[in-house]
Write a protein that holds these residues in place. Structure first.
Motif, mmCIF file in Angstrom:
data_model
loop_
_atom_site.group_PDB
_atom_site.id
_atom_site.type_symbol
_atom_site.label_atom_id
_atom_site.label_comp_id
_atom_site.label_asym_id
_atom_site.label_seq_id
_atom_site.Cartn_x
_atom_site.Cartn_y
_atom_site.Cartn_z
ATOM 1 N N CYS A 1 -19.750 0.668 30.217
ATOM 2 C CA CYS A 1 -20.334 -0.597 30.674
ATOM 3 C C CYS A 1 -20.989 -0.504 32.046
ATOM 4 O O CYS A 1 -21.724 0.408 32.325
ATOM 5 C CB CYS A 1 -19.267 -1.676 30.680
ATOM 6 S SG CYS A 1 -18.013 -1.503 29.432
ATOM 7 N N GLY A 2 -20.668 -1.434 32.904
ATOM 8 C CA GLY A 2 -21.338 -1.562 34.193
ATOM 9 C C GLY A 2 -21.095 -0.431 35.173
ATOM 10 O O GLY A 2 -21.821 -0.291 36.154
ATOM 11 N N SER A 3 -20.095 0.384 34.891
ATOM 12 C CA SER A 3 -19.833 1.502 35.796
ATOM 13 C C SER A 3 -20.972 2.519 35.761
ATOM 14 O O SER A 3 -21.075 3.384 36.625
ATOM 15 C CB SER A 3 -18.516 2.176 35.432
ATOM 16 O OG SER A 3 -18.542 2.577 34.093
ATOM 17 N N VAL B 1 -23.881 1.872 36.442
ATOM 18 C CA VAL B 1 -24.696 1.585 37.620
ATOM 19 C C VAL B 1 -24.255 2.447 38.805
ATOM 20 O O VAL B 1 -25.085 3.060 39.476
ATOM 21 C CB VAL B 1 -24.626 0.086 37.992
ATOM 22 C CG1 VAL B 1 -25.384 -0.190 39.270
ATOM 23 C CG2 VAL B 1 -25.200 -0.756 36.863
ATOM 24 N N GLU B 2 -22.929 2.505 39.048
ATOM 25 C CA GLU B 2 -22.451 3.330 40.166
ATOM 26 C C GLU B 2 -22.695 4.808 39.866
ATOM 27 O O GLU B 2 -23.123 5.571 40.721
ATOM 28 C CB GLU B 2 -20.957 3.150 40.399
ATOM 29 C CG GLU B 2 -20.411 1.778 40.091
ATOM 30 C CD GLU B 2 -18.888 1.755 40.220
ATOM 31 O OE1 GLU B 2 -18.301 2.751 40.678
ATOM 32 O OE2 GLU B 2 -18.287 0.718 39.859
ATOM 33 N N ALA C 1 -30.576 0.926 40.540
ATOM 34 C CA ALA C 1 -30.221 -0.479 40.699
ATOM 35 C C ALA C 1 -29.772 -1.081 39.369
ATOM 36 O O ALA C 1 -30.138 -0.587 38.302
ATOM 37 C CB ALA C 1 -31.416 -1.251 41.241
ATOM 38 N N GLN C 2 -28.985 -2.127 39.450
ATOM 39 C CA GLN C 2 -28.444 -2.759 38.249
ATOM 40 C C GLN C 2 -29.547 -3.199 37.300
ATOM 41 O O GLN C 2 -29.455 -3.014 36.086
ATOM 42 C CB GLN C 2 -27.569 -3.957 38.668
ATOM 43 C CG GLN C 2 -26.892 -4.664 37.522
ATOM 44 C CD GLN C 2 -27.697 -5.876 37.048
ATOM 45 O OE1 GLN C 2 -28.261 -6.612 37.849
ATOM 46 N NE2 GLN C 2 -27.747 -6.062 35.744
ATOM 47 N N ALA C 3 -30.597 -3.775 37.860
ATOM 48 C CA ALA C 3 -31.695 -4.258 37.017
ATOM 49 C C ALA C 3 -32.345 -3.110 36.254
ATOM 50 O O ALA C 3 -32.729 -3.248 35.092
ATOM 51 C CB ALA C 3 -32.728 -4.972 37.873
ATOM 52 N N ILE D 1 -30.941 -0.143 35.398
ATOM 53 C CA ILE D 1 -30.026 0.339 34.362
ATOM 54 C C ILE D 1 -30.062 -0.596 33.154
ATOM 55 O O ILE D 1 -30.131 -0.160 32.009
ATOM 56 C CB ILE D 1 -28.579 0.417 34.901
ATOM 57 C CG1 ILE D 1 -28.484 1.420 36.050
ATOM 58 C CG2 ILE D 1 -27.613 0.798 33.785
ATOM 59 C CD1 ILE D 1 -28.619 2.848 35.670
ATOM 60 N N SER D 2 -30.034 -1.877 33.448
ATOM 61 C CA SER D 2 -30.052 -2.874 32.380
ATOM 62 C C SER D 2 -31.296 -2.718 31.511
ATOM 63 O O SER D 2 -31.241 -2.865 30.288
ATOM 64 C CB SER D 2 -30.016 -4.267 33.002
ATOM 65 O OG SER D 2 -29.781 -5.252 32.035
ATOM 66 N N SER E 1 -18.042 -8.556 31.419
ATOM 67 C CA SER E 1 -18.739 -7.276 31.318
ATOM 68 C C SER E 1 -19.165 -6.986 29.882
ATOM 69 O O SER E 1 -18.733 -7.643 28.943
ATOM 70 C CB SER E 1 -17.864 -6.162 31.859
ATOM 71 O OG SER E 1 -16.634 -6.153 31.197
#
Lengths: 109, 109
Positions: free
Chosen positions: A43-45, A47-48, A53-55, A57-58, A78
């Motif tokens: 999931c969101g990990s 990004v790190e 940037a989050q956008a 990756i999304s 999440s």
DNA sequence: TCGCTTGATTGCAATATTACGATTGATATT
DNA sequence: AATATCAATCGTAATATTGCAATCAAGCGA
């Protein structure tokens, strides 16, 4: 001009090109490898892990989702992503078919 | 912005992405398939076969040459193109490695 | 040599992709 | 209800790709 003239090619050729385009970016390769490695849904990990940037990756996740290589399920706030086994196998087969065995004798110049 | 941030990824990831990008266009797929099919070097006849302008075909051939998938030899006024067997096998291996076998149990969501 | 053919290169226009800040919507948590 | 968190989307800027007309360079034949 500027756009690919898809009407000149067969459906299959356009399909192969689209599949190749989906993995034609190091971030998307990295995402797929991460999903394979962690086995579970990171999931969101991501990004790190990737440093984008989050956008961004999304956006990459969306492209991978569009071609069906991954799918995500919402878990609270999440989203959990993982490889779509069925499509994965199709890719495996398609690239194997494309890079069919070739003998050195076929080489002419 | 706008350019791929290659420094964030491993050399291998960038390499795979570059290889995928090379075949991420239907015209280049068509060229490769034509070279495989005719076995011999179809050279400039690719222009009639594909229906794109000569300049465009030349550009695609250049890209395929850049990644080493094909190579051309001058024969008089024309140029003979064919698959580079060695690189071809590397692509075969690379995509096979990427789309490694996956079990359904790895699928988590 | 002079044209002819072939293919590469140049220059340009149109479109696509990449990246990110800012915002939005949804769901937890307090 | 108010706040925090996560991820999608919007808007925008920068860069890349696609496609072609026009031009250039090299080899061939008359």
């Amino acid at each position: 001009m500027g756009a690919t003239k898809t009407d000149l090619f067969t459906k299959k050729q356009n399909e192969i090109a689209a599949m190749a385009k989906a993995i034609a970016h190091p971030a998307r390769i990295a995402i797929l490898q991460q999903l394979l490695k962690t086995n579970a849904c990171v999931c969101g990990s991501l990004v790190e892990d990737l440093g984008l940037a989050q956008a961004t990756i999304s956006q990459h996740l969306k492209e991978l989702k569009n071609v069906g290589l991954i799918h995500g399920t919402v878990e609270g706030t999440s989203v959990c992503y993982c490889i779509n086994t069925k499509t994965w196998k199709q890719y495996q087969q398609l690239f194997a078919d494309l890079f069919i065995d070739i003998t050195d004798s076929q080489n002419c110049c």
